[in-house]
Design an enzyme around this catalytic site. Structure first.
Site, PDB file in Angstrom:
ATOM      1  N   GLU A  27       0.844  -1.203   0.000  1.00  0.00           N
ATOM      2  CA  GLU A  27       0.000   0.000   0.000  1.00  0.00           C
ATOM      3  C   GLU A  27       0.875   1.248   0.000  1.00  0.00           C
ATOM      4  O   GLU A  27       0.551   2.243  -0.656  1.00  0.00           O
ATOM      5  CB  GLU A  27      -0.914   0.001   1.226  1.00  0.00           C
ATOM      6  N   TYR A  59     -14.142  26.982   0.512  1.00  0.00           N
ATOM      7  CA  TYR A  59     -14.071  25.522   0.416  1.00  0.00           C
ATOM      8  C   TYR A  59     -13.110  25.054  -0.664  1.00  0.00           C
ATOM      9  O   TYR A  59     -12.614  23.919  -0.613  1.00  0.00           O
ATOM     10  CB  TYR A  59     -15.458  24.910   0.220  1.00  0.00           C
ATOM     11  N   LYS A 104     -11.852   4.219   2.066  1.00  0.00           N
ATOM     12  CA  LYS A 104     -10.783   3.448   1.444  1.00  0.00           C
ATOM     13  C   LYS A 104     -11.432   2.323   0.621  1.00  0.00           C
ATOM     14  O   LYS A 104     -11.452   1.149   1.028  1.00  0.00           O
ATOM     15  CB  LYS A 104      -9.853   2.893   2.523  1.00  0.00           C
TER      16      LYS A 104
END
Length: 315
Positions: A27, A59, A104
């Site tokens: 990863e 933002y 994820k």
């Protein structure tokens, strides 16, 4: 306008960023796409009135800062990554709280799944100038007046209370020449000190205190006479201001009043009073009580809690 700070929401969802976070070495080496959702809590009323981006949270800039975090230094856990994102968002002055969801979707799991999400919510730490307020009452149900006053102050926008002192009782302070019969008819005072922070300007803070007094029936007919409620600004970030008739800082008689320095020392043992006659508040309290052991007595039977401001209400 609501007396409590508005908690409006600005939401940014589906921010996709490639990062190298995870426990496995693969990863860290290959990386994968993470998805971040943000819910920012803030008061948007100023921006609604001005139509100016400077009065709210940009933002677009938030998205860039969060992207840099997710694409940056790897971490093992989503919990750590979510905290880093929250820290970056909360560094913006107008953000009161943030909810962060880190997805994820390509997590290395050996069974079928749709998503892995870690969701956290974090509050911004109190911001502003340290403030000390002294409260007193000698009319009516004095304990209930003080409880109500603390609750009202806790709802003042821009004023964040953090601690309330124990309650003390003291004899009334009257002007020289007051008849003994008048003094005998007056109840002792119940006094307390509250400390916190404020983003209010000094005169706005004073005005808020006066509104709380008025809301509890305070009428100024006689200087130092009986009163339902006193709310005095004792100290504002150690500022020394002696050229303003409306508000002298710190309070010019605080150093000689045991009913101020004793509860203040009990709620903040390391406090220091600035200005003429000032010094460590604990030392001032010790000197005054040594000179007059009966000046104040702690009323352990009177509870003065710090209220939960989430309930809101009028000040």
């Amino acid at each position: 306008m609501s007396a409590d700070v508005a908690r409006d929401r600005v939401e940014l969802r589906g921010l996709r960023v490639r990062g190298r976070h995870g426990v496995l070495a693969a990863e860290r080496e290959l990386g994968q796409v993470f998805v971040v959702d943000l819910v920012l809590e803030l008061d948007t009323r100023a921006a609604a009135a001005s139509d100016d981006v400077l009065d709210t949270v940009h933002y677009g800039e938030v998205a860039e800062e969060v992207t840099a975090v997710v694409a940056g230094e790897p971490v093992a856990l989503l919990e750590r990554l979510a905290q880093r994102v929250a820290d970056v968002v909360l560094a913006r002055e107008r953000v009161l709280a943030v909810e962060v969801a880190v997805h994820k979707p390509a997590a290395p799991i050996t069974v079928a799944f749709e998503d892995v999400v870690v969701r956290v919510r974090r509050e911004a730490p109190p911001r502003g100038t340290p403030v000390v307020l002294a409260l007193g009452s000698d009319l009516g149900d004095r304990a209930e007046v003080l409880r109500s006053a603390v609750a009202a102050l806790a709802r003042v926008p821009g004023l964040h209370l953090t601690r309330v002192s124990p309650v003390v009782e003291s004899a009334p302070v009257r002007l020289p020449g007051t008849a003994a019969a008048e003094e005998a008819d007056q109840q002792p005072f119940l006094n307390a000190v509250v400390v916190g922070t404020t983003t209010l300007a000094p005169h706005d803070l004073l005005a808020a205190c006066l509104r709380v007094e008025a809301g509890h029936g305070r009428v100024r007919l006689e200087r130092w006479g009986p009163r339902t409620l006193d709310v005095d600004v004792v100290d504002l970030g150690g500022t020394v201001a002696r050229d303003d008739e409306r508000l002298l800082l710190p309070h010019p008689r605080a150093h000689e009043r045991p009913f101020v320095v004793v509860p203040w020392s009990l709620v903040d043992a390391g406090a220091v009073l600035a200005g003429p006659g000032g010094g460590p508040v604990g030392d001032l309290a010790s000197s005054l009580t040594a000179a007059d052991p009966d000046a104040v007595r702690v009323r352990a039977d009177v509870d003065l809690p710090l209220p939960d401001v989430a309930a809101g209400g009028a000040a």
